[in-house]
Design a protein around this motif. Structure first.
Motif, mmCIF file in Angstrom:
data_model
loop_
_atom_site.group_PDB
_atom_site.id
_atom_site.type_symbol
_atom_site.label_atom_id
_atom_site.label_comp_id
_atom_site.label_asym_id
_atom_site.label_seq_id
_atom_site.Cartn_x
_atom_site.Cartn_y
_atom_site.Cartn_z
ATOM 1 N N CYS A 46 25.147 -11.193 35.800
ATOM 2 C CA CYS A 46 25.831 -10.250 36.682
ATOM 3 C C CYS A 46 25.320 -10.452 38.106
ATOM 4 O O CYS A 46 24.317 -11.133 38.314
ATOM 5 C CB CYS A 46 25.583 -8.809 36.241
ATOM 6 N N TYR A 47 26.004 -9.852 39.061
ATOM 7 C CA TYR A 47 25.577 -9.948 40.449
ATOM 8 C C TYR A 47 25.748 -8.595 41.120
ATOM 9 O O TYR A 47 26.881 -8.141 41.328
ATOM 10 C CB TYR A 47 26.379 -11.020 41.187
ATOM 11 N N LEU A 52 26.961 -3.708 32.790
ATOM 12 C CA LEU A 52 26.739 -4.318 31.476
ATOM 13 C C LEU A 52 25.297 -4.143 31.017
ATOM 14 O O LEU A 52 25.040 -3.979 29.820
ATOM 15 C CB LEU A 52 27.110 -5.804 31.511
ATOM 16 N N VAL A 53 24.360 -4.165 31.947
ATOM 17 C CA VAL A 53 22.952 -3.929 31.612
ATOM 18 C C VAL A 53 22.806 -2.529 31.013
ATOM 19 O O VAL A 53 22.209 -2.349 29.948
ATOM 20 C CB VAL A 53 22.050 -4.083 32.858
ATOM 21 N N SER A 125 26.316 -1.622 41.958
ATOM 22 C CA SER A 125 27.596 -1.096 41.483
ATOM 23 C C SER A 125 27.557 -1.031 39.960
ATOM 24 O O SER A 125 26.682 -1.605 39.322
ATOM 25 C CB SER A 125 28.758 -1.956 41.981
ATOM 26 N N LYS A 126 28.505 -0.315 39.381
ATOM 27 C CA LYS A 126 28.523 -0.092 37.936
ATOM 28 C C LYS A 126 29.909 -0.384 37.357
ATOM 29 O O LYS A 126 30.405 0.323 36.502
ATOM 30 C CB LYS A 126 28.102 1.339 37.626
ATOM 31 N N ASP A 127 30.503 -1.475 37.841
ATOM 32 C CA ASP A 127 31.852 -1.827 37.400
ATOM 33 C C ASP A 127 31.879 -2.614 36.090
ATOM 34 O O ASP A 127 32.941 -2.816 35.518
ATOM 35 C CB ASP A 127 32.556 -2.639 38.497
ATOM 36 N N GLY A 130 30.655 -9.120 34.876
ATOM 37 C CA GLY A 130 29.674 -10.095 34.418
ATOM 38 C C GLY A 130 29.997 -10.539 33.008
ATOM 39 O O GLY A 130 31.101 -10.318 32.509
ATOM 40 N N GLU A 131 29.001 -11.158 32.359
ATOM 41 C CA GLU A 131 29.186 -11.655 30.996
ATOM 42 C C GLU A 131 27.962 -11.340 30.163
ATOM 43 O O GLU A 131 26.845 -11.285 30.672
ATOM 44 C CB GLU A 131 29.432 -13.159 31.013
#
Length: 162
Positions: A46-47, A52-53, A125-127, A130-131
């Motif tokens: 992620c960036y 996802l975390v 951000s909390k969108d 990522g993977e």
């Protein structure tokens, strides 16, 4: 081998396994109270987005170590006290973050292994961009889901899955 007291030192693992062991070159800082930890690798790429975390660490950890490739960004934190607290409640052994964390004073008291590049109080951000559970690479190694990660004050090493 998720645990704290039963973790073999990374130096001993290098002596025992030689070239079969992959050694991460990143000089992480230590944040959690568990200075030694190990477990099966899960990954997030992620960036500056920790959606996802947060999602993964709020699920059953089964003694795994979450490796987060935040592309080395120190601009925003990818975890803090609330998300790390969820990791503890859900049975995760630790986190290795190629990026920043926040709430470091609280992290120091949590029974969790946490290694990261540094800190930043800024939220990410909390969108959920990522993977999850893909190979991620930094520090000269690739972290594959299912590898076994060992971490201590000397560094982070990986044994490939059998």
């Amino acid at each position: 081998m998720a645990g704290v007291t039963d973790v073999m030192s990374t130096a001993d693992l290098v002596d025992q396994h030689g070239e079969a062991l992959r050694v991460c070159d990143v000089q992480f800082r230590q944040f959690g109270s568990h200075r030694e930890f190990s477990g099966r690798v899960r990954t997030v790429s992620c960036y500056q987005d920790n959606g996802l975390v947060k999602q993964l660490l709020n699920s059953e950890g089964e003694g795994c170590v979450l490796v987060v490739d935040g592309r080395g960004s120190l601009h925003t934190a990818l975890t803090g006290d609330l998300i790390a607290g969820a990791a503890v409640r859900n049975g995760w052994a630790g986190l290795v973050v190629n990026g920043a964390v926040r709430d470091s004073a609280v992290l120091a008291g949590l029974p969790l292994g946490v290694k990261a590049l540094g800190t930043n109080p800024r939220k990410s951000s909390k969108d959920g961009v990522g993977e999850v559970d893909i190979p991620v690479g930094f520090g000269g190694v690739t972290f594959h889901p299912g590898d076994t990660l060992y971490a201590d004050d000397d560094g982070v090493v990986l044994l490939p899955r059998s």
